[in-house]
Design a protein around this motif. Structure first.
Motif, PDB file in Angstrom:
ATOM      1  N   PHE A 150     -53.547-137.696  13.658  1.00 42.70           N
ATOM      2  CA  PHE A 150     -54.766-138.500  13.711  1.00 42.70           C
ATOM      3  C   PHE A 150     -55.900-137.527  14.019  1.00 42.70           C
ATOM      4  O   PHE A 150     -55.928-136.911  15.080  1.00 42.70           O
ATOM      5  CB  PHE A 150     -54.637-139.557  14.811  1.00 42.70           C
ATOM      6  N   SER A 225     -55.913-145.856  12.951  1.00 48.06           N
ATOM      7  CA  SER A 225     -55.665-145.757  14.382  1.00 48.06           C
ATOM      8  C   SER A 225     -55.461-147.116  15.033  1.00 48.06           C
ATOM      9  O   SER A 225     -55.559-148.169  14.397  1.00 48.06           O
ATOM     10  CB  SER A 225     -56.819-145.025  15.062  1.00 48.06           C
ATOM     11  N   ASN A 417     -52.565-136.848  18.049  1.00 46.78           N
ATOM     12  CA  ASN A 417     -54.024-136.882  18.079  1.00 46.78           C
ATOM     13  C   ASN A 417     -54.551-135.453  18.232  1.00 46.78           C
ATOM     14  O   ASN A 417     -54.268-134.786  19.221  1.00 46.78           O
ATOM     15  CB  ASN A 417     -54.457-137.749  19.272  1.00 46.78           C
TER      16      ASN A 417
END
Length: 752
Positions: A150, A225, A417
């Motif tokens: 992400f 997300s 992330n």
């Protein structure tokens, strides 16, 4: 006669063992063949492979009817591949397009090409011969079905570099060329999924012309997300003036129409992906328009039910679609109130934004049809403090938390992330290596994994010499991340603090402790300087980006905070100079990627701290130095202040024998990795001396409590036991009463 024949036969054995296939002979290009029809991702991998081999050999591989490298489809494991030698050919057999692509790029690795050849400027070493043993064989397939990243909090790295340097374009756009390079890296790291960048100021992925097509061609699956339901990027796509509030209570029809638009678009383009379900605020906030927990619970249940209806109507049978529900932050509380999430939906468990998993799948959840997933931070913007400059999560923590997840059958999807893939480098590769092959590393082989990475990136001699110093670097980062060196916090009361940011002030280190930290960094820097001579000249940019910049900049940050004003200012100037050099590497290829002051927080300013006058002396002990232990206890390298933390199973124990030289009052302090309960229960351990009644402690902390903040900032949860000890020998016993207990250190003070 028989003896002479036997001797002749034995003499041939070494020759037989050395039989090999030569796939580059120093004079002719490598030859290859592909099936007549392949998926686009195979063509992408072939282009990368050809360029890789050209850099290694000086020749671009050519197609041939009698190739030495033959790519075929047929291997059984999903997305897996095998490479083997048959009748003088190297066969790359892939299950599907991605499997063939991974196999081709594995050959690139075998030729000496790092996955970071472009992103890390790791120029391959030229070779005049490439061979493979004629009995070589490897079979590989993923441990986790969907593996990816992400791109988040990209405001000071990926985004400005993309739109201003790599592919100048509209303000805030991460363009298709940038995404292509990201997707190529993901292929090299055997990943298949991305949640695209979505921050405020970044052009939404589906609004970037060519980005979605690029993902399809590279075999990368798109998801979104935790706060972006049904493939919509709310920050970039929800227009309040046109659509009203993003409020399901007062504006349900508009919200549903917004989702329907994207579902129709995806259906028409035949794009598959991961549908995040549920609802939060436009960005990283709670659902708008609801006050009490019960109201939020009821509303979220309605949203999930309605989304199943919309998916059925506009895409297909929901049970056949990849859906993900992310119980992140306040949503976890709502989920644990009894939220009904369809059994075919994947439940994605999250860390606390600092690398410590907050929840794992319970035994019933492990049996869900949709399986389990992980959302894991390698960078973060938020309280108690951001870390958006360098990526310094200890490898041992990544290993420990992900292994726990995998062992609890959380194997459907893993997402890391990252604010920038280049800066994340080793941590990201470790994350994706484990997602590909969970047994590629263990708690006792993490050092081997990292040492091998250094040797692959910079050569064997440089890597081996560098390794001990970098271990010390990871230890110092575990004690305090560079971004946390000001002992400051963010998102505080704005009435009390400007922008809600506390200023750099008191630093709870004595002069001796500060000196020890600064001296350790100077020793590491000296080793780096010594090792540079063993690095090939063409790797100078790779070396600077992955080793010199993070170490020197971290050292300067410590010096800036812990030194007198004059030396502090010099350190500040050094950080600016190092950062300028980073952005000028390789003909300014990376201009704008590195910012030494993300969000312009106080810790990055030209300031220094005030050292503590507290001179309490603790006699500290490495938890791994126990005298006895229960079965199932395991040491995790590269974790904690000790760099050898010890994980205990429930009921497991460690014992230590120690002596005190005088009778008196003492304080025994235990330092644990600040892990969380594996479910909504407790996380307790006990401490006892000389088999006396144990003292029970709990590590459970309310999310975002002050104690939790201090735990993640120092990387330890501390508990004190006051006791009276007689002169002589004693025995300390630490026992885990729940799962997920990891001991780092214990210390003793007092006796005066």
């Amino acid at each position: 006669m028989q003896k002479r024949f036997l001797a002749f036969f034995l003499s041939l054995l070494p020759l037989a063992a050395m039989a090999e296939v030569v796939w580059f002979d120093g004079q002719h290009p490598v030859t290859y063949s592909l099936p007549r029809r392949v998926e686009p991702v195979v063509d992408v991998a072939l282009r990368l492979f050809k360029n890789d081999i050209r850099q290694v050999t000086g020749f671009t591989p050519v197609a041939s009817r009698k190739p030495v490298v033959r790519v075929i489809q047929g291997y059984g494991a999903p997305e897996g591949f095998r490479i083997y030698v048959k009748r003088g050919q190297i066969i790359v057999e892939g299950n599907n397009g991605r499997g063939m692509a991974y196999g081709l790029l594995e050959l690139s690795r075998m030729a000496g090409v790092s996955p970071w050849v472009w992103w890390g400027d790791v120029v391959p070493e030229r070779k005049d011969r490439l061979t493979l043993s004629d009995d070589f064989s490897t079979e590989q397939s993923p441990s986790v079905a969907y593996r990816g990243i992400f791109i988040n909090d990209e405001d000071w790295s990926t985004r400005p570099w993309s739109c201003n340097t790599f592919e100048p374009g509209p303000k805030g756009q991460i363009g298709p060329k940038t995404y292509r390079k990201i997707f190529e890296l993901l292929l090299r790291l055997r990943a298949n999924t991305i949640w695209p960048a979505m921050h405020e100021g970044t052009v939404a992925f589906f609004q970037v012309e060519g980005a979605k097509t690029m993902a399809d061609s590279c075999g990368i699956i798109i998801g979104t997300s935790h706060c972006e339901p049904l493939m919509r990027n709310n920050v970039g796509e929800w227009n309040v003036e046109e659509r009203g509030r993003f409020n399901y209570k007062t504006n349900r029809a508009a919200v549903q129409q917004y989702w329907i638009e994207r579902l129709k678009e995806l259906k028409a383009s035949r794009v598959t992906g991961h549908f995040t379900i549920g609802m939060r605020g436009i960005h990283d906030s709670s659902m708008e328009g609801y006050q009490s927990k019960q109201e939020k619970f009821d509303a979220l249940q309605q949203v999930i039910d309605d989304q199943q209806m919309l998916l059925r109507q506009y895409v297909g049978e929901p049970a056949g679609l990849s859906q993900v529900f992310v119980p992140y932050k306040e949503v976890l509380e709502l989920y644990e109130m009894g939220l009904r999430v369809p059994d075919y939906v994947t439940l994605m468990w999250c860390d606390d934004n600092y690398g410590y998993m907050t929840r794992y799948a319970s035994p019933p959840e492990q049996q869900r049809q949709g399986g389990g997933a992980v959302y894991y931070h390698l960078s973060y913007w938020g309280r108690p403090h951001d870390y958006l400059w360098l990526t310094t999560t200890q490898p041992g923590l990544i290993y420990n938390e992900l292994r726990e997840a995998y062992d609890r059958r959380v194997r459907r999807m893993w997402i890391a992330n990252v604010h920038d893939v280049k800066v994340a480098s080793y941590d990201l590769e470790l994350f994706l290596d484990m997602a590909w092959n969970i047994d590629c590393v263990s708690g006792s082989t993490l050092c081997d994994h990292y040492r091998s990475w250094l040797c692959r990136q910079f050569g064997r001699e440089a890597g081996l010499r560098l390794f001990p110093a970098m271990m010390d670097y990871w230890r110092l980062c575990g004690e305090r991340r560079p971004e946390f060196m000001g002992w400051t916090q963010v998102e505080l009361d704005k009435k009390k603090y400007d922008r809600g940011l506390s200023p750099v002030g008191d630093v709870p280190l004595t002069a001796a402790e500060a000196k020890a930290r600064l001296d350790a960094f100077e020793r590491i820097k000296a080793t780096i300087d010594e090792c540079r001579q063993f690095v090939r000249p063409e790797l100078k940019d790779a070396w600077f980006a992955a080793i010199q910049y993070p170490v020197y900049a971290s050292a300067a940050m410590s010096r800036k905070i812990l030194s007198d004003p004059v030396e502090s200012h010099r350190a500040y100037e050094e950080i600016q100079s190092l950062t300028a050099q980073y952005n000028q590497m390789n003909g300014s290829k990376w201009r704008g990627l590195m910012d030494a002051a993300p969000r312009r927080l106080p810790v990055f300013e030209d300031v220094h701290g005030h050292l503590s006058t507290n001179h309490t002396h603790w006699e500290v002990h490495r938890a791994a130095d126990y005298d006895s232990a229960a079965e199932g206890v395991r040491t995790v390298q590269m974790l904690g202040h000790s760099m050898n933390a010890v994980s205990l199973p429930k009921g497991g124990f460690l014992t230590y024998r120690f002596k005190v030289t005088k009778t008196g009052d003492y304080v025994l302090q235990t330092a644990l990795i600040p892990t969380h309960a594996v479910d909504d229960g407790d996380i307790r351990y006990s401490v006892s001396i000389d088999e006396a009644a144990p003292m029970v402690y709990s590590l459970k902390e309310p999310f975002r409590s002050e104690q939790w903040k201090q735990n993640v900032l120092r990387g330890q949860a501390l508990r004190d036991l006051h006791l009276h000890l007689s002169k002589g020998g004693h025995t300390l016993t630490i026992r885990a009463l729940d799962e997920h207990i990891v001991i780092d250190q214990w210390a003793l003070t007092g006796g005066e």
